[in-house]
Design a protein around this motif. Structure first.
Motif: not given
Length: 464
Positions: A138-144, A183-185, A199-203, A225-230
């Motif tokens: 997974a990438l976060h190009p905004g933060q590199g 990732i949630d941008l 399981t499904i987890e987050r941090c 996959v994340l989409y909106g608030d789902k």
């Protein structure tokens, strides 16, 4: 299917590994639409929102392929060599494709890595080495930054800059098989599914504030996959997509389920307005780089195809492929003096290695020669005295009980050989019937390589 027949509204694109087919699923209704057949056992998908292209991995052919979303102009982007291509992720700013590759070759040695390839497939660079069984990317190009999961003997989720620098683990405990990550941008949170723990987890991006959202004992989650608030996920043993609230895991239900699916391995979201525009140092004129522009939290790194040197301007890649000289992982070129120092160190290491090999060969030859010389000595050379080691001859006439046969007229000879003295020497430890075999004197040298750069000295491991 024509370009007009492809869904224009927001939808998911799924790959059925066993069925060898892609499907479109409307996000709001769950309605299923067929697409083209890639004729591949595809384990991963990625979408280029800017150019409306789709990329997928072919597990058996060890390729990454691409086409337009309607399936037209399908082509092989790259061949990954002996490694199997894993998951994919597209940098929405540069169009570069990041991917995982895994191969447990030569015993327990692993040659798995994370690499980046240009959108046209002409350039490729490995950025992270020494992995065991990498999967999700997974990438976060905004933060590199780039995230990936590894489900090997020591499962872990790691983070690094998109140029491969500053690699750090963020989740390494209470994790078994991290099959998918997202990732949630907006909130800077990482989500993952564990196929063994169900399981499904987050941090946070730094591994803090860990929270379990769901335990589904009847699922083997494969992707998220994340989409909106789902939040949406699927699994190897699920023939559909399950949706729930991203905030707390509530309101869980099937978005759709169908017996037409055999084994869903990956899915991505395709937005009608594509993604929110992300900008970084690579947004304008490719960051001034002639080849790869790899964003980092502090700016960007210009990089070249593997074994092509970055010029002194730290922007331009010119020249032919160089032989692999170093056993260390390649790093972004940032300073010309640093390059010179590395070359000197590499040359010194090679010279030292040659000296060690030559000295070892000379010692082995000397030992073998000495052994052969000692074995060829005459019997009188070691403690032999005709007065103490006389041969005794006994004829058949001296023993009337001897059977009268063809051997009766042959004297029996008993010789006390001086070679028995040699055989008692601690230097003669082999059985007598093996003394002519001196192969035990030859030490064993292992030429199995243990670093990624040495791929290029292995014909079977060369990347096209």
């Amino acid at each position: 299917m024509t370009q007009q027949e492809f869904l224009s509204e927001d939808h998911f694109l799924l790959t059925d590994f066993v069925g060898q087919r892609f499907y479109q699923v409307e996000i709001n209704t769950g309605k299923i639409w067929g697409t083209f057949r890639p004729n591949a056992f595809s384990t991963a998908l990625a979408v280029d929102p800017e150019n409306k292209k789709v990329f997928w991995s072919d597990y058996l052919r060890k390729e990454i392929r691409s086409s337009y979303l309607n399936g037209s102009q399908a082509t092989t982007l790259i061949t990954t060599g002996p490694e199997h291509a894993g998951r994919l992720a597209v940098d929405s700013v540069t169009g570069n494709i990041f991917y995982s590759a895994f191969n447990r070759a030569k015993g327990n040695h692993t040659r798995s890595y994370i690499a980046v390839v240009s959108a046209d497939g002409q350039s490729r660079r490995m950025i992270v080495f020494g992995l065991n069984s990498p999967r999700a990317v997974a990438l976060h190009p905004g933060q590199g930054v780039i995230f990936w999961s590894d489900y090997g003997p020591r499962p872990v989720i790691e983070r690094a800059n998109m140029d491969g620098s500053q690699r750090v683990p963020i989740i390494s405990t209470d994790i078994t098989q991290p099959n998918g990550i997202a990732i949630d941008l907006k909130t800077n949170q990482l989500f993952w599914v564990d196929g063994v723990r169900h399981t499904i987890e987050r941090c946070s991006f730094h591994g803090m504030d860990r929270q379990k959202l769901l335990h589904d004992p009847f699922a083997q989650p494969m992707q998220i996959v994340l989409y909106g608030d789902k939040l949406y996920y699927t699994g190897w043993n699920k023939r559909g997509i399950i949706v729930m609230d991203k905030a707390d895991g509530g309101n869980r239900r099937y978005l759709m389920e169908s017996a037409i699916f055999a084994e869903l391995s990956d899915f991505v979201v395709v937005w009608s307005n594509m993604q929110e525009k992300v900008t970084n140092m690579c947004s304008e004129n490719n960051g001034g780089c002639s080849s790869f522009c790899l964003p980092t939290p502090s700016g960007r790194t210009c990089a070249c195809t593997d074994r092509v040197l970055l010029q002194t301007d730290d922007r331009t890649c010119i020249g032919d492929l160089l032989p692999a000289l170093s056993a260390s992982s390649p790093e972004p070129k940032t300073d010309s003096s640093d390059k010179t120092g590395k070359i000197v160190i590499i040359a010194a290491s090679i010279s030292a290695g040659v000296v060690v090999v030559v000295v070892s060969i000379v010692l082995v030859v000397a030992i073998v020669t000495l052994r052969r010389w000692r074995a060829s000595l005459p019997e009188v050379a070691v403690g032999y005295s005709p007065h103490t080691s006389r041969s005794t001859v006994t004829s058949s006439s001296a023993n009337p009980s001897t059977t009268d046969d063809i051997r009766t007229n042959i004297p029996s000879v008993s010789v006390s050989s001086p070679m028995s003295v040699l055989n008692r020497s601690p230097c003669r430890t082999q059985p007598a019937n093996q003394r002519a075999d001196l192969s035990y004197l030859t030490p064993c040298f292992s030429n199995e390589y243990a670093s990624p750069d040495e791929y290029y000295n292995d014909d079977d491991a060369k990347l096209d």
